[in-house]
Design an enzyme around this catalytic site. Structure first.
Site, PDB file in Angstrom:
ATOM      1  CB  CYS A 172      37.841  36.208  36.123  1.00 15.71           C
ATOM      2  SG  CYS A 172      37.290  34.567  35.566  1.00 15.71           S
ATOM      3  CG  HIS A 187      35.513  38.263  32.548  1.00 16.26           C
ATOM      4  ND1 HIS A 187      36.875  38.441  32.598  1.00 16.26           N
ATOM      5  CD2 HIS A 187      35.297  36.934  32.632  1.00 16.26           C
ATOM      6  CE1 HIS A 187      37.471  37.254  32.694  1.00 16.26           C
ATOM      7  NE2 HIS A 187      36.533  36.331  32.723  1.00 16.26           N
ATOM      8  CD  GLU A 238      37.198  41.932  31.678  1.00 14.60           C
ATOM      9  OE1 GLU A 238      37.691  40.809  31.509  1.00 14.60           O
ATOM     10  OE2 GLU A 238      36.801  42.337  32.792  1.00 14.60           O
TER      11      GLU A 238
END
Length: 209
Positions: free
Chosen positions: A79, A180, A182
């Site tokens: 990001c 993202h 994650e």
């Protein structure tokens, strides 16, 4: 050891958990010396490029990041960790970033709802980073700015939000994603696992991306 840079980014715990899930040998660090000693480096991020650059400079991390990238250490930006690699950003006024990839960080057109929050499909180049990930797989985005670059060879994945823009970049030892991973479920974890595996193999003398 893979150094995960802690400069106060709010998504650090999520990034750490995801990397631990894919069995990455990580160490969360605040010392530039630890970054310089690492086998690979991850720069997670949320927020504004100006604030991130200020934090990195105050910590001495900007010089450490440039040094490890210059010597070929595998690097992953997430990001804002991708955006600060650019030459400049227009966020809150034009300012310099790390200058490690060609391009400028620009705001989405005013006709679009920003930030872009949610899932969006990514068309990728089929390189090792995307091994086992379907073309068009969806990843989770939260951002109001994007990388505008005139170098198509830099782009490893693209997505659409009002315009076609880089969702991922890869060059030499640099890998970075606007989304993202994650927070992107199975495909995000798969991508992180691919990068970790590539970073380990690269550390043994064989570049993967």
């Amino acid at each position: 050891m893979i150094a995960v840079i802690n400069y106060g980014a709010g998504n650090l715990p999520n990034a750490v958990r995801a990397l631990e899930y894919v069995q990455a040998p990580i160490d969360v660090v605040t010392d530039p010396a630890a970054v310089l000693a690492a086998d690979a480096v991850v720069l997670p991020g949320v927020g504004a490029t100006a604030d991130t650059m200020r934090s990195l400079r105050e910590m001495g991390m900007d010089a450490a990041i440039r040094a490890v990238i210059a010597r070929g250490t595998p690097f992953l930006g997430i990001c804002v960790g991708m955006q600060v690699l650019a030459e400049q950003s227009e966020e809150f006024g034009l300012h310099d970033c790390l200058g490690l990839v060609p391009g400028t960080i620009r705001r989405f057109d005013q006709g679009l709802k920003v930030p872009q929050i949610g899932w969006n499909s990514v068309q990728h180049d089929g390189s090792a980073l995307w091994d086992g990930i379907p073309n068009g797989a969806e990843f989770y985005f939260v951002h109001s700015y994007y990388l505008a670059t005139n170098d198509p060879t830099l782009v490893s994945g693209r997505t659409e939000y009002g315009l076609n823009f880089p969702a991922a970049i890869a060059r030499d030892n640099i890998t970075a994603v606007q989304f993202h991973p994650e927070k992107s479920g199975q495909w995000g974890l798969k991508l992180l696992g691919n990068w970790v595996q590539g970073a380990v193999v690269r550390g043994q003398g064989s570049a993967q991306y």
